[in-house]
Scaffold this active site. Structure first.
Site, mmCIF file in Angstrom:
data_model
loop_
_atom_site.group_PDB
_atom_site.id
_atom_site.type_symbol
_atom_site.label_atom_id
_atom_site.label_comp_id
_atom_site.label_asym_id
_atom_site.label_seq_id
_atom_site.Cartn_x
_atom_site.Cartn_y
_atom_site.Cartn_z
ATOM 1 N N GLY A 79 13.247 -8.374 -7.738
ATOM 2 C CA GLY A 79 13.427 -9.714 -8.295
ATOM 3 C C GLY A 79 13.479 -9.692 -9.807
ATOM 4 N N CYS B 29 -2.548 -9.118 0.445
ATOM 5 C CA CYS B 29 -1.591 -8.094 0.019
ATOM 6 C C CYS B 29 -1.845 -7.681 -1.426
ATOM 7 C CB CYS B 29 -0.168 -8.615 0.190
ATOM 8 S SG CYS B 29 1.113 -7.405 -0.215
ATOM 9 N N CYS C 190 6.790 -13.198 3.464
ATOM 10 C CA CYS C 190 7.909 -12.262 3.522
ATOM 11 C C CYS C 190 8.132 -11.673 4.907
ATOM 12 C CB CYS C 190 7.694 -11.138 2.512
ATOM 13 S SG CYS C 190 6.201 -10.178 2.819
#
Length: 358
Positions: free
Chosen positions: A12, A104, A201
């Site tokens: 990104g 995460c 995601c």
């Protein structure tokens, strides 16, 4: 001799500009994409432009070539499965609403990536998060809000440890988003116009209940009763994994007016339904505490607390009621306090700490 930094590159624009900024600042930059997706089909690759897709590798590699920095892909599938996906399903089965991005960050992006990077001789890891890290006069490291409230990701970083913060750089937090895109355009980065990833995601279709059914074929919660706050049976629900506190849509109850999920009881397999006012609370308790700007909460303190990512924050009094427990009393009622989500405490612009809502 320049310091070495491993930049977690998601493909990104934010992490790409982080790598660019650090290289301009004189660091020896190495780009790494964390391969955490389990088994990705080609059509999913096209849909899932987030930080987890294998499609991210293609974009990150092109950016690394443009910046002329080394680039690697590291496999963290096992860690992602254990600390994120398994945790996610386990929490939903308990009637709670987890935050997988926080897990995460703590256990995969930092715990695993940092350990591996330090082992390779790096001094730091870096990410494209909109946050700032500062060392305070008390020598502790804390995360500070990014320069713009429109893009602030401090909430999802509250449980990083002192060691992790001491070895982390977040250069993007000093810029607003439009400035980051401008820097990317002027540097000719191929991801300058790439849209931001959204939602979770590993569930690109956003159907959490269907994901849990695929993952937990032998333990999927069965349908049960919708009940009122007084215990009256109102109808049948599809299974507790389909619901979260504060939910209004998708209940399929003919009550004649809007009603909301106020509580989920996995022990009785019931989803409690109430009025709008029933969704508001003045108190919560949290555990799984992590302190950042202080080593511990030694006395009651007035702070601003955020109870979900999109919450702007509400002032409250926090006080310890046990070794790993804080009671939070809000000055104004807050909507949809949700077990499993994080509550993050702010002392001015700095993260004081936080925990998991019980």
């Amino acid at each position: 001799m320049s310091k070495k930094v491993v930049v977690g590159m998601s493909g990104g624009v934010d992490s790409s500009v982080a790598a660019l900024l650090l290289k301009e600042q004189g660091y020896e930059v190495i780009g790494v994409t964390m391969q955490i997706w389990q088994d990705e089909a080609e059509e999913t690759r096209e849909e899932n432009g987030g930080c987890c897709g294998l499609s991210a590798v293609d974009d990150a590699r092109r950016v690394a070539e443009k910046l002329d920095i080394p680039y690697y892909v590291m496999n963290f599938k096992k860690e992602f499965r254990q600390y994120v996906m398994d945790y996610f399903t386990a929490e939903y089965l308990k009637g709670r609403t987890p935050n997988p991005c926080i897990a995460c960050n703590r256990y995969v992006k930092w715990e695993s990536l940092l350990t591996k990077s330090l082992g390779l001789g790096a001094d730091y890891i870096a990410t494209g998060h909109y946050a700032r890290i500062e060392q305070l006069p008390n020598k502790r490291y804390a995360i500070r809000n990014s320069v713009t409230a429109a893009k602030d990701q401090t909430y999802a970083l509250y449980n990083l440890t002192q060691k992790q913060l001491a070895h982390t750089l977040m250069p993007v937090g000093a810029y607003p988003k439009d400035e980051i895109r401008r820097i990317a355009r002027e540097a000719g980065l191929p991801v300058a116009h790439k849209k931001d990833s959204q939602e979770i995601c590993f569930i690109p279709d956003h159907d959490y209940a269907a994901f849990i059914e695929r993952e937990c074929t032998d333990s999927v919660p069965s349908p049960g009763n919708f009940v009122s706050v007084t215990g009256e049976i109102l109808g049948k629900h599809k299974g507790i994994t389909h619901y979260t506190v504060g939910q209004r849509k998708g209940l399929n109850l003919s009550m004649g007016h809007p009603v909301f999920v106020t509580r989920i009881n996995p022990e009785t397999n019931e989803v409690v339904i109430g009025e709008n006012e029933d969704v508001f609370s003045r108190t919560l308790t949290c555990s799984g505490l992590n302190f950042m700007s202080v080593s511990d909460l030694e006395q009651p303190m007035r702070v601003k607390a955020k109870i979900r990512y999109g919450h702007s924050g509400t002032f409250c009094l926090i006080e310890k009621t046990g070794e790993d427990r804080i009671k939070c009393t809000f000055e104004e009622p807050v909507r949809a306090v949700t077990p499993g989500q994080a509550v993050v405490f702010y002392d001015g612009e700095y993260v004081l700490g936080g925990g998991t809502i019980e």
